[in-house]
Design a protein around this motif. Structure first.
Motif: not given
Lengths: 642, 613
Positions: A244, A246, A520, A523-525, A551, A614, A617-622, B291, B448-450
């Protein structure tokens, strides 16, 4: 209240010393017990890091206000009074072992946060600790102890962001030793010797990979509870492949270590890739190791430095502005190459050999003439190399220096070979061809570096890898850049042109860009970021493989290796663990229910993996800077969290 | 080896002498003249007169206005900088332009800026060395400074003067054509915007500039970020290639229905009523991370064998690094794969009517070739798919692999131009807010992602949906008419009873004992959700004709290979983005992360550290 005796081991009294006995009552709180112990030892020192460890129950007594009664401690309890922070040998992603103090009493999740703070790695939730693969102790007289970096002297700060000094976190600036540690952390390691790669453990099958994942420590329990002893070796690895935010500016160490982990994953065939991709990985590694030797150390920025940076930059711009008209003039009078070369064009039916002409390379075109004297007239032919393919056809031992060009034309590609006399000529013309194929002229600033890198590659081919004494920067064995599979398939000499070919496309990247590019492509493999576990699905009689990615979950046939089914977390409604029968049950949208028991790993590990992703995936900018530790434990802790 | 080499080349040398003595000195065909020469020529006309005659009055006026402005500019600049050699601007280049219908001198070559976009950096390299404008620097420093400023200015102007311009004829889908001038700094997007102004079309995202090559029977849409002049410069002088302005739903179909491309292996029925938030998360996963992820695509295709008319079936796999095939007797494991082609130097085209031309097994062919190749050649790769959808899947996926995030950026730019697009597309615009390392992706609203999962308030949806309906009524649109939509069956009854399943996040946090959990928990949860909103807000079950894998685009019909935009009208329209169907309003709960797994065993094997309970 009855008074009884409690025996407590105190390490500071010496290993042979008998346990200390203190008289206590059941309503005495832990803090009081500690006070009594300290008084009784009669040792004057800082005891603040010490806490009581209850041997039989394998747990820490960390609440000073709780009474012995409440803790359930009776006279038969064997307690140890020991520091909570102990030295640990930490294997870093780059393969280096670093000794530092880690917290043995808090949940591993928090221990990792502490370690990452010391190492200056952001986003510690993506990392965790892995028990190393047991080393086979065949050879007693193994090679001299590897160099161990020591950071145990560095106190663990509880402050959030370490302050910066000289571009690195202040705690690294204490001594030359710690500065060396920071250098080790933030610089990529030199390419390993091919023998080292060949000797290292490589997972041969998906089952082997599954076994690696059974070694993760439980994030919700402490190191001590999981049987980790002082000075044990553990590996710090990126566990959740969901990187997340980078930011090269702040993530020098994180990027470097991530690159190292990716590089080793590729070299040890932990992740599969095609030959073309391997060559590109090789080229990037070569480039990264070359650039990191020449570039100034990447500095973590601090506000003051930023100011300085921008000041310097504006100064540069100013100076550029003053000189740019001259520069422009120079650009306008484009430099050119001219020389006698030999040309060969394979034709369908005519066989023709190399013929010598006078060649002029200007802008992005090659023109040739019968002789030097006619060089001012009309050329026999002019070829514009923009958009063409350039490939080397070189044999240093045979003194063959050919450039193969595939020049696009409406009718197809024109194949042209240019033969140069010697290395010097070749490297110049080759560099010019490469730049021209990308639409750049000889005037481009990258021309010189392009020439140098071609020469470096030629010298790689010239030197005999076995006769190499020391690995200097100029002569990396190409076997160091690819996995052992290709050691068998190709000689180092054969690999060089392949890697050189791939290198063309990356040679101009800066260090950070090259590292990012490597990541990159990694990660695209298709198989990127899949952690494998051998499981037994409910209602199935055979073992199968469960792949956990950031995911989705993947069901894989163990025998054939084919993907049988994938389920995405998006469609997941809930999941449960039945700790009695060690079974994970998941429900997806549309009444899809799956359940499986884990064969290779503890089902807590599998459970934590799913919950961890999971959480990621809950991490966000704010809330970017606040790590919701409670949520992590809620998602991954299972019953212990409640 | 080297001995043999030497011998061989010696032999070759002798043969060479022989051929020479026979007077067979064959020179290779002339390569296209160097592209950095200034050229002004028109494309799609047989001669300039025709091109000018064909101009509609209005267009001609516009063109003239452009040119006059350019001339004025030139004059101003000339007066501004005396050191600028004037003949550089006035003399047409002596090099023959590659098109036979070129009009080199008829149009003055003005150093103009048609569009205010700054010249791409490449332009500076392309500028050929001009005549030296200054002889020497005067001794006085101040004077030198002034002079060098002037020189700088002059040089910049010179560069600008060298901007290559083309007059192009674009075929419209009603059979008419428009003529416009493009310079090398204009992207396809710019040209499209220009055409939007001239045509009063709906400015939808599907509008495409399309290139057809009748000789090779191939065609492709230019990507919005391409500089139009560049691919056009590869056309030969006798080229019959055309530029067509038309709507191609396949252009950005992947962003409207990513599931059809990324989850193509899944059950088709499950895909067609995919919820918008799932589509968004697919886009985020595949386009907004560090990516780009290409669709996991593999399958047997027919490959036309070199120089033969036979087609051989091979198993191909797509990876970000190129197309690979499984060599005979090898497995599909990555290290065994052989590289078929990498995308750096090739474009992907649709092949038209290849059954006839090449005896292809089906009409669903695609072609990979270097953009400069215009005639049949062994360097062109022809592939043939079993059905149309497979072809669409491959072509789109190859574009994703080749262009990566650029494609997505193009789409977002196109969306911004398109007024009143559907809810789903509107909301996609917010996806760049998702954290991505690309500094460009600005957090539009800081989600954010969610966050993208957050449903738009119902009211907006409705108004936007209305917009959408209004939009669909426009005649030039390919979307189904509003009438067609009303035919759709109303929402299934149970869809109204059960709101769309919540994301994992909303699973019931109520711990239930043991493994007995789902039914009660589920019931409980459903009670918790707010009363179901009006049925229109749920995804209506798509009409029957969508049971097939969604043919998101239908390529131009076979009859009359020459792309006839008018004929395209007959094609069943592509599936529109579901209007207002999205965004199940399950508010609040969205943000709640998934609950911890149920505590199923009350007694723990070990208590957690320090937490004595």
């Amino acid at each position: 209240m009855a008074v009884w005796d409690l025996s407590v081991m105190v390490e500071e009294l010496g290993p042979e010393a008998p346990p200390l006995t203190v008289s206590v009552t059941s309503d005495l709180h832990i803090g009081g017990v500690i006070l009594k112990i300290v008084e009784k030892t009669q040792i004057k020192r800082d005891w603040s890091d010490h806490a009581l460890w209850w041997e039989q129950k394998q747990q820490w007594l960390l609440r000073p206000a709780w009474t012995l009664d409440k803790c359930g401690i009776h006279a038969d309890a064997r307690l140890t009074f020991t520091p909570q922070h102990k030295p640990l040998r930490l294997g870093l992603p780059n393969g280096v072992t670093l000794k530092l103090r880690a917290c043995f009493s808090s949940p591993v999740f928090r221990t990792v946060i502490g370690l990452c703070r010391v190492l200056n790695i952001r986003r510690p939730e993506e990392l965790s600790l892995l028990r190393p693969v047991e080393e086979k102790k065949k050879k007693k007289d193994k090679e001299p102890e590897e160099e161990v970096y020591d950071l145990t002297g560095v106190p663990l700060t509880s402050g959030s962001v370490p302050s910066l000094y000289n571009g690195m976190p202040a705690h690294f600036a204490d001594s030359p030793q710690t500065e060396a540690v920071y250098k080790m952390l933030s610089f990529t390691q030199p390419s390993p010797a091919p023998e080292t790669i060949a000797k290292m453990y490589r997972p041969a099958s998906v089952v082997d990979k599954a076994h690696i994942h059974s070694r993760w420590l439980d994030s919700s329990r402490s190191l001590m509870q999981q049987g980790v002893q002082e000075n044990d070796r553990l590996c710090l690895r990126f566990k959740y492949y969901s990187f997340y935010d980078l930011e090269p500016k702040y993530d020098v160490v994180r990027l470097t270590q991530l690159y190292e982990q990716a590089r080793w994953a590729v070299l040890l065939e932990d992740i599969d890739c095609t030959e073309e991709e391997m060559m590109l990985f090789g080229a990037l590694q070569y480039h990264i190791s070359k650039v990191s030797q020449s570039e100034p150390p990447p500095m973590t920025s601090c506000p003051a430095m930023d100011d300085l940076d921008s000041a310097l930059q504006s100064l540069e711009v100013k100076m550029e502005g003053e000189s740019s008209s001259m520069d422009m003039l120079e650009t306008m009078t484009a430099p050119e190459l001219h020389d006698y070369l030999k040309i060969f064009r394979p034709k369908r039916l005519t066989l023709k050999g190399y013929k010598q002409y006078w060649f002029i390379f200007k802008d992005t075109s090659i023109s040739y003439f019968k002789s030097k004297e006619e060089g001012f007239g009309e050329p026999i032919q002019q070829m514009n190399l923009k958009g063409c393919e350039v490939a080397p056809d070189v044999n240093v031992a045979g003194q063959k220096f050919c450039i193969k060009l595939l020049i696009p034309a409406p009718e197809g590609m024109n194949e042209v070979y240019l033969r140069c006399e010697n290395e010097k000529q070749y490297s110049q013309w080759m560099a010019a061809c490469r730049l021209a194929s990308k639409g750049k002229t000889l005037a481009d600033s990258s021309f010189t570096s392009e020439v140098q890198s071609i020469q470096a590659f030629l010298s790689m081919q010239r030197s005999n890898p076995s006769a190499q004494t020391a690995q200097s920067d100029e002569s990396i064995n190409t076997h160091s850049l690819v996995s052992p599979r290709y050691h068998k398939k190709y000689k180092a000499k054969q690999l060089t042109p392949r890697i050189l070919e791939a290198y063309q496309n990356v040679a101009q990247l800066s260090l950070t860009d090259a590292i990012l590019r490597f990541l990159q492509i990694w990660q695209a493999l298709p198989d990127f970021g899949v952690s494998y576990f051998v499981v037994r699905f409910k209602g199935s009689r055979k073992d199968e493989v469960l792949g956990i990615a950031n995911n989705r979950l993947i069901r894989i046939d163990l025998g054939v290796g084919d993907v049988v089914k994938t389920w995405r977390y998006n469609n997941m409604r809930q999941w449960n663990v039945n700790w009695d029968i060690r079974q994970v049950a998941i429900e997806f949208d549309g009444n899809v229910n799956i359940a499986f028991s884990c064969v290779t790993a503890n089902c807590k590990i599998v459970h934590e993996y799913i919950g961890g992703y999971i959480f990621m995936s809950t991490r966000s900018r704010e809330q970017s800077d606040v790590l919701n530790e409670e949520l992590f434990h809620k998602l991954t802790g299972g019953h212990e969290a409640l | 080896m080297d001995d043999i080499d030497a011998m061989f080349s010696e032999m070759l040398g002798e043969m060479d002498l022989l051929t020479q003595s026979l007077g067979l000195e064959t020179l290779p065909p002339e390569l296209p003249s160097s592209s950095h020469q200034e050229r002004n020529f028109s494309i799609g006309f047989t001669d300039l007169n025709e091109s000018l005659n064909e101009l509609e009055d209005k267009d001609l006026d516009a063109l003239m206005a452009d040119l006059v402005a350019d001339l004025n500019n030139t004059e101003e600049k000339l007066t501004a900088s005396k050191s600028t050699p004037s003949q550089a601007q006035l003399d047409p280049p002596s090099l023959p332009p590659p098109l036979k219908d070129c009009a080199p001198s008829a149009l003055p070559a003005p150093p103009s800026t048609i569009i205010p976009t700054p010249a791409p950096p490449a332009a500076s390299f392309q500028a050929p060395p001009p005549p030296q404008p200054s002889k020497s620097l005067p001794p006085e420093e101040i004077e030198a400074q002034a002079k060098s400023d002037k020189i700088k200015l002059a040089l910049e102007k010179l560069k600008e003067a060298k901007v290559k311009k083309l007059v192009i004829k674009v075929l419209m889908n009603d059979g008419s054509s428009k003529t416009l001038m493009v310079d090398e700094r204009q992207t396809v997007r710019d040209v499209l915007d220009n055409l939007f102004e001239k045509t009063h079309c709906d400015c939808g995202v599907d509008w495409t500039l399309y290139e057809t090559n009748p000789e090779l029977q191939i065609e492709r849409g230019f990507e919005d970020h391409e500089y139009l002049v560049e691919p056009l410069s590869a056309w030969t002088r006798d080229s019959e290639n055309k530029i067509v302005f038309l709507e191609r739903p396949d252009k950005y179909a992947v962003f409207k229905n990513p599931q059809n491309y990324y989850l193509w292996k899944k059950d088709k029925n499950a895909l067609k009523d995919m919820k918008d938030r799932d589509k968004e998360s697919l886009l985020v996963e595949n386009f907004c991370r560090a990516s780009i992820i290409v669709p996991d695509l593999e399958g047997a295709l027919f490959l036309k064998e070199d120089g033969k008319k036979s087609w051989k079936r091979r198993y191909f796999l797509l990876r970000a690094s190129g197309i690979y095939y499984v060599p005979k007797g090898k497995t599909k494991s990555s290290s065994d794969l052989a590289c078929f082609i990498q995308f750096d130097n090739v474009n992907v085209y649709y092949g038209m009517e290849y059954k006839n031309k090449f005896k292809a097994p089906t009409e669903f062919c695609f072609v990979l070739k270097h953009p400069q190749i215009q005639k049949e050649s062994q360097y062109i790769r022809y592939l043939c798919c079993d059905d149309q959808w497979t072809m669409t899947l491959w072509v789109t996926s190859i574009r994703i692999a080749k262009y990566g995030t650029t494609l997505y950026e193009n789409y977002k730019a196109a969306l911004r131009k398109a007024p009143g697009t559907s809810v789903w597309t509107n909301r996609t615009v917010s996806t760049p807010s998702v954290p991505s390392p690309a500094p460009k992706a600005k957090a539009a609203n800081g989600h954010g992602p969610q966050a993208p999962l957050q449903p738009t308030p119902v009211t907006t949806i409705i108004s936007e949906a209305q917009d959408h309906h209004g939009n669909e009524a426009t005649p030039s649109s390919w979307r189904p008419t509003a009438a067609a939509e009303t035919v759709r069956p109303p929402t299934l009854p149970n869809a109204a009873v059960f709101p769309p399943p919540p994301p994992p996040a909303s699973a019931s946090p109520v711990p239930s004992p043991r493994m007995v959990k789902r039914p009660p928990a589920g019931a409980h949860q459903h009670c918790d959700t707010p009363p179901p909103p009006p049925p229109e807000d749920y995804l209506p079950p798509p009409p029957d004709d969508f049971l097939e894998p969604p043919p998101d685009f239908v390529p131009p019909p076979p009859p009359g290979y020459r792309l006839n935009p008018a004929a395209c009208r007959d094609i069943p329209p592509a599936r529109p983005p579901p209007p207002g169907t999205s965004a199940s309003p399950v508010p609040a709960q969205r943000k709640i992360p998934p609950p911890p797994p149920k505590r199923t065993t009350p007694v723990a094997t070990a208590t957690s550290g320090g937490n004595m309970s």
